[in-house]
Design a protein around this motif. Sequence first.
Motif: not given
Lengths: 109, 113
Positions: A32, A34, A36, A44, A46, A91, A94-97, A99, A101, B33, B42, B48, B101-102, B104
Amino acid sequence: RKEVEQDPGPFNVPEGATVAFNCTYSNSASQSFFWYRQDCRKEPKLLMSVYSSGNEDGRFTAQLNRASQYISLLIRDSELSDSATYLCVVNGNTDKLIFGTGTRLQVFP
Amino acid sequence: DARVTQTPRHKVTEMGQEVTMRCQPILGHNTVFWYRQTMMQGLELLAYFRNRAPLDDSGMPKDRFSAEMPDATLATLKIQPSEPRDSAVYFCASVGASSYEQYFGPGTRLTVT
């Protein structure tokens, strides 16, 4: 090598210009994608998801090239309010995104 | 308008002191998270949780950082002892089930002198 790489910019463009950002990712298993947006000293948020077929949301167009492992964001008719940092996000399975910089955009009158 | 809240918004402390940051995720979101953001690095994922259980804290310096979720409405990130290199903005984000979608929080801006 970073997992997600972006040109930090800044991109300085006049109002009404079209500007494009690219981003590359290293994990070919990424599922996936995205974009942001982060305003100065804010959190941040979306902006849009990126789909394999490409997608558009008003003045914003996002595209994905899985073969070359890059993602792009195109902003048409840029406005002063578009000034921000744009974060490319990926991602894996897993659930981790992850990012990037960020790429800083400054739109001037 | 549901949103993630974080306290404190700003914290200035001296090296060696303990720092505790708190996060209230959006009600009903089951994944939380913790990130740290600096100009150079960054956004880095620290840890999490899902359904209050820690899933990954590999991004966190274990000797001084700890993260917990004492209940579904509160996540904490603690630094003890703090060091100047910990100066950064710490963000909490939450996600609902079946979503990527996270959302923040506004972040805690930490300065360690």
